[in-house]
Design an enzyme around this catalytic site. Structure first.
Site, PDB file in Angstrom:
ATOM      1  N   ASN A  32       0.830  -1.220   0.000  1.00  0.00           N
ATOM      2  CA  ASN A  32       0.000   0.000   0.000  1.00  0.00           C
ATOM      3  C   ASN A  32       0.859   1.263   0.000  1.00  0.00           C
ATOM      4  O   ASN A  32       0.340   2.374   0.083  1.00  0.00           O
ATOM      5  CB  ASN A  32      -0.985   0.009   1.188  1.00  0.00           C
ATOM      6  CG  ASN A  32      -0.270   0.153   2.534  1.00  0.00           C
ATOM      7  OD1 ASN A  32       0.951   0.218   2.580  1.00  0.00           O
ATOM      8  ND2 ASN A  32      -1.048   0.202   3.598  1.00  0.00           N
ATOM      9  N   LEU A  59      -4.244  -4.254   2.325  1.00  0.00           N
ATOM     10  CA  LEU A  59      -4.715  -5.607   2.667  1.00  0.00           C
ATOM     11  C   LEU A  59      -5.746  -5.605   3.800  1.00  0.00           C
ATOM     12  O   LEU A  59      -6.314  -6.642   4.119  1.00  0.00           O
ATOM     13  CB  LEU A  59      -3.518  -6.484   3.056  1.00  0.00           C
ATOM     14  CG  LEU A  59      -2.553  -6.776   1.903  1.00  0.00           C
ATOM     15  CD1 LEU A  59      -1.179  -7.145   2.442  1.00  0.00           C
ATOM     16  CD2 LEU A  59      -3.094  -7.882   1.013  1.00  0.00           C
ATOM     17  N   SER A 125       9.501 -12.241  14.740  1.00  0.00           N
ATOM     18  CA  SER A 125      10.588 -11.445  15.298  1.00  0.00           C
ATOM     19  C   SER A 125      11.129 -12.073  16.574  1.00  0.00           C
ATOM     20  O   SER A 125      10.376 -12.687  17.339  1.00  0.00           O
ATOM     21  CB  SER A 125      10.034 -10.052  15.615  1.00  0.00           C
ATOM     22  OG  SER A 125      10.939  -9.332  16.408  1.00  0.00           O
ATOM     23  N   TYR A 150       3.108  -3.806  19.125  1.00  0.00           N
ATOM     24  CA  TYR A 150       3.798  -4.349  17.946  1.00  0.00           C
ATOM     25  C   TYR A 150       4.257  -5.783  18.213  1.00  0.00           C
ATOM     26  O   TYR A 150       3.977  -6.702  17.443  1.00  0.00           O
ATOM     27  CB  TYR A 150       5.006  -3.478  17.564  1.00  0.00           C
ATOM     28  CG  TYR A 150       5.958  -4.220  16.668  1.00  0.00           C
ATOM     29  CD1 TYR A 150       5.645  -4.442  15.340  1.00  0.00           C
ATOM     30  CD2 TYR A 150       7.140  -4.790  17.179  1.00  0.00           C
ATOM     31  CE1 TYR A 150       6.478  -5.198  14.530  1.00  0.00           C
ATOM     32  CE2 TYR A 150       7.975  -5.534  16.383  1.00  0.00           C
ATOM     33  CZ  TYR A 150       7.644  -5.730  15.059  1.00  0.00           C
ATOM     34  OH  TYR A 150       8.462  -6.496  14.266  1.00  0.00           O
ATOM     35  N   LYS A 154       3.095  -9.831  16.667  1.00  0.00           N
ATOM     36  CA  LYS A 154       3.924 -10.928  16.147  1.00  0.00           C
ATOM     37  C   LYS A 154       3.581 -12.226  16.875  1.00  0.00           C
ATOM     38  O   LYS A 154       3.482 -13.290  16.268  1.00  0.00           O
ATOM     39  CB  LYS A 154       5.412 -10.599  16.281  1.00  0.00           C
ATOM     40  CG  LYS A 154       5.861  -9.466  15.365  1.00  0.00           C
ATOM     41  CD  LYS A 154       5.649  -9.800  13.898  1.00  0.00           C
ATOM     42  CE  LYS A 154       5.835  -8.645  12.955  1.00  0.00           C
ATOM     43  NZ  LYS A 154       5.398  -8.926  11.575  1.00  0.00           N
ATOM     44  N   ASN A 180      18.176  -8.875  14.183  1.00  0.00           N
ATOM     45  CA  ASN A 180      18.191  -7.468  13.749  1.00  0.00           C
ATOM     46  C   ASN A 180      18.686  -7.326  12.315  1.00  0.00           C
ATOM     47  O   ASN A 180      19.900  -7.343  12.085  1.00  0.00           O
ATOM     48  CB  ASN A 180      19.068  -6.646  14.696  1.00  0.00           C
ATOM     49  CG  ASN A 180      18.450  -6.456  16.059  1.00  0.00           C
ATOM     50  OD1 ASN A 180      18.103  -7.426  16.723  1.00  0.00           O
ATOM     51  ND2 ASN A 180      18.283  -5.225  16.485  1.00  0.00           N
ATOM     52  N   ASN A 200      16.139   2.894  14.684  1.00  0.00           N
ATOM     53  CA  ASN A 200      17.065   1.753  14.769  1.00  0.00           C
ATOM     54  C   ASN A 200      18.508   2.222  14.655  1.00  0.00           C
ATOM     55  O   ASN A 200      18.808   3.253  14.073  1.00  0.00           O
ATOM     56  CB  ASN A 200      16.746   0.730  13.685  1.00  0.00           C
ATOM     57  CG  ASN A 200      15.369   0.114  13.881  1.00  0.00           C
ATOM     58  OD1 ASN A 200      14.480   0.304  13.059  1.00  0.00           O
ATOM     59  ND2 ASN A 200      15.174  -0.585  14.971  1.00  0.00           N
TER      60      ASN A 200
HETATM   61  C1  WQD Z   1      19.741  -1.864  18.670  1.00  0.00           C
HETATM   62  C2  WQD Z   1      20.672  -1.463  19.804  1.00  0.00           C
HETATM   63  C3  WQD Z   1      19.690   0.123  21.330  1.00  0.00           C
HETATM   64  C4  WQD Z   1      19.368   3.409  18.455  1.00  0.00           C
HETATM   65  C5  WQD Z   1      14.410  -3.700  16.895  1.00  0.00           C
HETATM   66  C6  WQD Z   1      12.912  -3.637  16.805  1.00  0.00           C
HETATM   67  C7  WQD Z   1      12.327  -4.844  17.463  1.00  0.00           C
HETATM   68  C8  WQD Z   1      12.833  -6.092  16.757  1.00  0.00           C
HETATM   69  C9  WQD Z   1      14.312  -6.135  16.804  1.00  0.00           C
HETATM   70  C10 WQD Z   1      11.505  -6.448  14.741  1.00  0.00           C
HETATM   71  C11 WQD Z   1      19.951  -1.361  21.148  1.00  0.00           C
HETATM   72  C12 WQD Z   1      20.869   0.736  20.604  1.00  0.00           C
HETATM   73  C13 WQD Z   1      19.629   2.186  19.061  1.00  0.00           C
HETATM   74  C14 WQD Z   1      20.121   4.546  18.881  1.00  0.00           C
HETATM   75  C15 WQD Z   1      21.325   3.139  20.423  1.00  0.00           C
HETATM   76  N1  WQD Z   1      12.514  -6.099  15.385  1.00  0.00           N
HETATM   77  N2  WQD Z   1      20.583   2.046  20.011  1.00  0.00           N
HETATM   78  N3  WQD Z   1      21.072   4.351  19.842  1.00  0.00           N
HETATM   79  O1  WQD Z   1      16.081  -2.499  19.998  1.00  0.00           O
HETATM   80  O2  WQD Z   1      16.936  -4.621  18.985  1.00  0.00           O
HETATM   81  O3  WQD Z   1      14.758  -3.592  18.261  1.00  0.00           O
HETATM   82  O4  WQD Z   1      14.845  -4.901  16.289  1.00  0.00           O
HETATM   83  O5  WQD Z   1      10.638  -7.123  14.965  1.00  0.00           O
HETATM   84  O6  WQD Z   1      10.970  -4.798  17.466  1.00  0.00           O
HETATM   85  O7  WQD Z   1      12.500  -2.439  17.404  1.00  0.00           O
HETATM   86  O8  WQD Z   1      16.949  -2.565  17.591  1.00  0.00           O
HETATM   87  O9  WQD Z   1      18.182  -0.955  16.179  1.00  0.00           O
HETATM   88  O10 WQD Z   1      16.479  -0.070  17.820  1.00  0.00           O
HETATM   89  O11 WQD Z   1      18.600  -1.026  18.668  1.00  0.00           O
HETATM   90  O12 WQD Z   1      22.197   3.038  21.294  1.00  0.00           O
HETATM   91  O13 WQD Z   1      19.914   5.657  18.420  1.00  0.00           O
HETATM   92  O14 WQD Z   1      21.156  -0.134  19.541  1.00  0.00           O
HETATM   93  O15 WQD Z   1      19.667   0.520  22.672  1.00  0.00           O
HETATM   94  O16 WQD Z   1      20.855  -1.811  22.114  1.00  0.00           O
HETATM   95  P1  WQD Z   1      16.216  -3.322  18.802  1.00  0.00           P
HETATM   96  P2  WQD Z   1      17.516  -1.077  17.496  1.00  0.00           P
END
Ligand code: WQD
Length: 338
Positions: A32, A59, A125, A150, A154, A180, A200
């Site tokens: 979409n 969807l 996830s 969210y 899942k 990740n 992220n």
């Molecule tokens: C990674 C690490 C932060 C940003 C995401 C999704 C989650 C799941 C897995 C999908 C962490 C650190 C981050 C920043 C930082 N995915 N960080 N400064 O938290 O594992 O979660 O992936 O389903 O739902 O949200 O990934 O990339 O946000 O963070 O220090 O500006 O980087 O604390 O340790 P996360 P992330």
């Protein structure tokens, strides 16, 4: 062999479309464009030399889903990526997440139930594990109470598929629990396109290095890990895309052991935030401006996969290193800023 890829213009979806086309599958994308652009079609076509079929609709519109399956009777499977994925937004607007991520799933499964035989791959996830008690995390680790709507979508999504498979022997499904996903296609024709301020780590790093953001905040250095920062399992998106094709082939070839299976998809190696920064500085030859700030609410300390089940059962293994993945993310950032 024709496959529906929902959300096929998105980050993981677009890379999977490329890998499917490389293996000779005919792809129909439904998207979409709420968090993507039709420009992505050009990138996919440039890499694979084939333009996938594309239909733009939502969807959540059940009659459109029904109409779609009535027109595409020759589909042999669905890879379902289309979903909302921002954790914070899901806390603010839970019903949007339940509607987007659950209604569409139900409508698609209702159509698949009508078919003689069909295959379904679901984007799940590692978030379903929360902070696991044991590391690395196996598929047998308990699913923890979700930390956000969210994450809950899942968990519920997996349950919906599992329950549907129990009563639908003609439906074979695999849920892939991603760790990740990072990086971009090595050609830099497709990659991640975060809208607004990235939540992220990797897009925040590349945008900081490119001068779009002033400084990266590292969320906490007082966790009980070696360097005090959080640990994650960062997997190259191309490796992740390939896992989908292999999972689909497993279903098509009837190599699955049950009609509903779950696999972790990660590298098996955990990297701390500071290790990621060091690796990025090495491959980009740029010094990153960052500072340590307070912990981010809701962050878990450490998560990385035990990938044995995917290695032995699927015959899949991640190939790229963290350096490779970060180099591809940087190449992509430079391309979109040029
Ligand atoms: C990674 C690490 C932060 C940003 C995401 C999704 C989650 C799941 C897995 C999908 C962490 C650190 C981050 C920043 C930082 N995915 N960080 N400064 O938290 O594992 O979660 O992936 O389903 O739902 O949200 O990934 O990339 O946000 O963070 O220090 O500006 O980087 O604390 O340790 P996360 P992330």
């Amino acid at each position: 062999m024709k496959i529906l890829v929902t959300g096929g213009l998105g980050f993981i979806g677009s890379h999977t479309v490329v890998e499917l086309q490389n293996k000779g599958f005919e792809v129909v994308i439904v998207d979409n464009c709420s968090n993507s652009s039709t420009e992505v079609l050009k990138g996919i076509t440039a890499i694979s030399g084939k333009q996938p079929i594309f239909e733009e609709f939502d969807l959540r519109e059940k009659n459109k889903v029904q109409d779609f399956f009535a027109r595409h009777t020759d589909l042999i499977g669905v890879i379902h990526f289309a979903a909302s994925k921002a954790v914070g937004e899901s806390v603010e607007n839970p019903l949007l997440y339940y509607e987007n991520n659950i209604s569409a799933l139900v409508y698609i499964l209702q159509e698949l139930q009508k078919k003689d035989t069909t295959n379904f791959i679901f984007s799940s996830s590692c978030t379903v594990y929360g902070q696991a008690d044991e590391l690395p995390i196996t598929e047998n680790a308990p699913v923890k109470e979700a930390e956000s709507p969210y994450g809950n979508t899942k968990q519920i999504g997996e349950e919906i598929i599992r329950d549907t498979c129990k009563v639908t022997s003609n439906l074979k499904a695999i849920a892939l629990r991603y760790f990740n996903p990072i990086g971009a296609h090595p050609s830099a024709e497709i990659g991640e396109l975060p809208i607004g301020v990235p939540q992220n780590l990797i897009p925040y790093i590349t945008q900081t290095a490119a001068g779009l953001r002033e400084q990266l905040s590292v969320f906490g250095d007082n966790y009980p890990t070696d360097d005090g920062t959080c640990i994650r399992d960062y997997i190259h998106v191309v490796d992740l895309a390939k896992a989908h094709v292999i999972a689909l082939q497993r279903l098509i070839n009837d190599a699955n052991k049950s009609n509903y299976e779950v696999f972790n998809v990660g590298t098996g190696t955990g990297s701390s935030v500071l290790e990621v920064i060091n690796s990025f500085e090495k491959v980009s030859q740029k010094k990153l401006n960052y500072k340590i700030v307070d912990r981010r609410e809701g962050d878990i300390m450490s998560a990385y996969a035990n990938t044995q089940k995917a290695n032995t059962e699927l015959g899949w293994k991640s190939e790229s290193s963290l350096d490779d993945a970060l180099a591809s993310a940087w190449k992509w950032e430079l391309k979109i800023r040029s």
